[in-house]
Design an enzyme around this catalytic site. Structure first.
Site, PDB file in Angstrom:
ATOM      1  N   GLU A  46       0.729  -1.283   0.075  1.00  0.00           N
ATOM      2  CA  GLU A  46      -0.095   0.070  -0.028  1.00  0.00           C
ATOM      3  C   GLU A  46       0.847   1.134  -0.097  1.00  0.00           C
ATOM      4  O   GLU A  46       0.493   2.164  -0.818  1.00  0.00           O
ATOM      5  CB  GLU A  46      -0.965   0.048   1.271  1.00  0.00           C
ATOM      6  CG  GLU A  46      -1.906  -1.025   1.188  1.00  0.00           C
ATOM      7  CD  GLU A  46      -1.435  -2.335   2.006  1.00  0.00           C
ATOM      8  OE1 GLU A  46      -2.191  -3.078   2.613  1.00  0.00           O
ATOM      9  OE2 GLU A  46      -0.049  -2.552   2.167  1.00  0.00           O
ATOM     10  N   ALA A 148       8.087 -36.715  -8.262  1.00  0.00           N
ATOM     11  CA  ALA A 148       8.213 -37.125 -10.060  1.00  0.00           C
ATOM     12  C   ALA A 148       8.257 -38.568 -10.143  1.00  0.00           C
ATOM     13  O   ALA A 148       9.134 -39.396  -9.383  1.00  0.00           O
ATOM     14  CB  ALA A 148       9.519 -36.590 -10.581  1.00  0.00           C
ATOM     15  N   SER A 162      17.525 -42.713 -11.438  1.00  0.00           N
ATOM     16  CA  SER A 162      16.339 -41.527 -11.401  1.00  0.00           C
ATOM     17  C   SER A 162      16.552 -40.540 -12.282  1.00  0.00           C
ATOM     18  O   SER A 162      15.500 -39.416 -12.368  1.00  0.00           O
ATOM     19  CB  SER A 162      15.811 -41.128  -9.856  1.00  0.00           C
ATOM     20  OG  SER A 162      17.041 -40.173  -9.460  1.00  0.00           O
ATOM     21  N   THR A 190      18.819 -39.172  -0.645  1.00  0.00           N
ATOM     22  CA  THR A 190      18.640 -38.445  -1.714  1.00  0.00           C
ATOM     23  C   THR A 190      20.072 -37.671  -2.239  1.00  0.00           C
ATOM     24  O   THR A 190      20.646 -37.656  -3.229  1.00  0.00           O
ATOM     25  CB  THR A 190      17.444 -37.359  -1.840  1.00  0.00           C
ATOM     26  OG1 THR A 190      15.928 -38.216  -1.819  1.00  0.00           O
ATOM     27  CG2 THR A 190      17.374 -36.685  -3.220  1.00  0.00           C
ATOM     28  N   ARG A 201      17.432 -22.527 -11.545  1.00  0.00           N
ATOM     29  CA  ARG A 201      18.280 -22.431 -12.629  1.00  0.00           C
ATOM     30  C   ARG A 201      17.194 -22.242 -13.760  1.00  0.00           C
ATOM     31  O   ARG A 201      16.618 -23.108 -14.693  1.00  0.00           O
ATOM     32  CB  ARG A 201      18.828 -23.761 -13.152  1.00  0.00           C
ATOM     33  CG  ARG A 201      20.079 -24.237 -12.168  1.00  0.00           C
ATOM     34  CD  ARG A 201      20.969 -25.300 -12.278  1.00  0.00           C
ATOM     35  NE  ARG A 201      20.237 -26.503 -12.485  1.00  0.00           N
ATOM     36  CZ  ARG A 201      19.969 -27.409 -11.421  1.00  0.00           C
ATOM     37  NH1 ARG A 201      20.181 -26.771 -10.292  1.00  0.00           N
ATOM     38  NH2 ARG A 201      19.380 -28.422 -11.689  1.00  0.00           N
ATOM     39  N   SER A 292       6.776 -40.171   5.218  1.00  0.00           N
ATOM     40  CA  SER A 292       6.853 -39.704   6.526  1.00  0.00           C
ATOM     41  C   SER A 292       6.117 -38.459   6.578  1.00  0.00           C
ATOM     42  O   SER A 292       5.323 -38.419   7.576  1.00  0.00           O
ATOM     43  CB  SER A 292       8.394 -39.431   6.957  1.00  0.00           C
ATOM     44  OG  SER A 292       9.220 -40.696   7.040  1.00  0.00           O
TER      45      SER A 292
END
Length: 370
Positions: A46, A148, A162, A190, A201, A292
């Site tokens: 504002e 994914a 993967s 991972t 990116r 989890s």
């Protein structure tokens, strides 16, 4: 109000621990000022719109995506500035649930003779700040879980490969999402299997990198990972429960958390991230970490990228065996489906469940690691 929403979107991922807000001033049917909240400590939307409008704000209509604040924080109250500028009418998209505001801003405006119109495009305004509403009402970050997977629910082959489950359009979407969140989290498995950068990116170097968060209960990850040695404006935070800490590099912070069954206590993890100002957390992997968060009832939005592939085996993202009855399965509401190249993006909010366990907290399997 749609112009105000466009303004507000410019601040997504940049205003934590504040909400993203946009404001537009209209006088005589023409836009005379517009602005958005750029970062915590900077002028509110504002104020930016009033500054750009100058004297043209007198007698104008103000459209703001969130109720003007009415308290002194890092900046003065916006409600007072609106009154002093001579604005005649204020259109408010969302009511501010912050106890310091929550109706006080609109009440002050009305007492001063300013007309207040509540609720134009409220659903869109509420959706824009859903992460902040969760943060301010519960004291924990809003959690988006991104997965994914193949059509048969696999995130990697049996050998752990993967790259890549999804196509380039879906991976570009993930980078745009990272640009709009405050932190991105993966588990130890991972981090080891994919050695991801977890940076944003976008074409031309646009975008910003979120805080990178890794769950490493025993603090055993090697210091050679790209998360620790790659140059980025964003820092990396390792959450652990080890007795002794170790140096992982100049841009790596360590934070000790409480233990839970099988790893870290995810409730404590989220509380500590909230204390660091993380409003929107993106959880990217792997399989057991995803399971989890779902089992603990800590997922606010699920973003599932389905690739047109079938492995027939490999690593699943849903972790444990699950309930015995189909009626007990987790259901998604507010479902949306869209194409990302050859992939499908399915998004929804998990419906509330009566009870959920968290036995897999902190355990991880290799994930997509985009």
């Amino acid at each position: 109000m749609r112009l105000a929403l466009e303004e507000a979107s410019l601040g997504l991922g940049r205003t934590a621990p504040n909400p993203a807000v946009g404001a537009v001033l209209v006088r005589g049917g023409r836009v005379v000022g517009r602005g958005h909240h750029a970062r915590a400590g900077s002028p509110h939307a504002e104020i930016e719109a009033l500054r750009r409008a100058g004297t043209r704000a007198r007698g104008a209509d103000l459209y703001t995506t969130l109720e003007p604040c009415d308290h002194f924080g890092r900046t003065p109250p916006c409600s007072v500035a609106v009154i002093e500028a001579g604005v005649r009418r204020v259109h408010v998209g969302s009511r501010d649930p912050n106890p310091l505001v929550n109706g006080k801003g609109t009440s002050r405006l009305r007492r001063a003779g300013v007309e207040v119109v509540a609720g134009p495009l409220q659903a869109e305004c509420d959706a824009l700040n859903a992460p902040w509403f969760r943060f301010i009402s519960s004291g924990r970050p809003f959690v988006t879980l991104k997965v994914a997977a193949t059509l048969d629910g696999r995130i990697a082959t049996a050998a752990g490969d993967s790259r890549w489950v999804s196509g380039p359009e879906a991976r570009a979407w993930v980078h745009r999402l990272r640009d709009r969140v405050d932190a991105v989290l993966v588990g130890r498995g991972t981090a080891l299997a994919d050695d991801p950068r977890l940076t944003t990116r976008l074409p031309g170097g646009a975008g910003r990198d979120p805080l990178r968060v890794v769950l490493d209960t025993e603090l055993q990850l090697p210091a050679t990972l790209r998360l620790f040695r790659q140059r980025s404006k964003a820092r990396t935070l390792v959450l652990h429960a080890a007795r002794r800490e170790r140096d992982l590099g100049p841009r790596v912070d360590l934070l000790r958390c409480a233990r839970g069954p099988g790893g870290l206590d995810l409730g404590d993890v989220l509380a500590r991230l909230a204390a660091r100002g993380v409003v929107h957390l993106l959880v990217e992997g792997g399989g057991a970490v995803a399971a989890s968060f779902l089992a603990a009832g800590l997922v606010d939005r699920l973003a599932l990228v389905l690739a047109p592939r079938v492995l027939g085996g490999g690593l699943s993202w849903s972790g444990a065996a699950g309930p015995a009855r189909m009626s007990e399965a987790l259901r998604l509401r507010e479902l949306t489906v869209e194409r990302l190249g050859d992939d499908l993006l399915v998004q929804g909010a998990p419906a509330p469940a009566a009870t959920r366990g968290s036995a897999l907290a902190g355990v991880d399997l290799p994930g997509p690691g985009h």
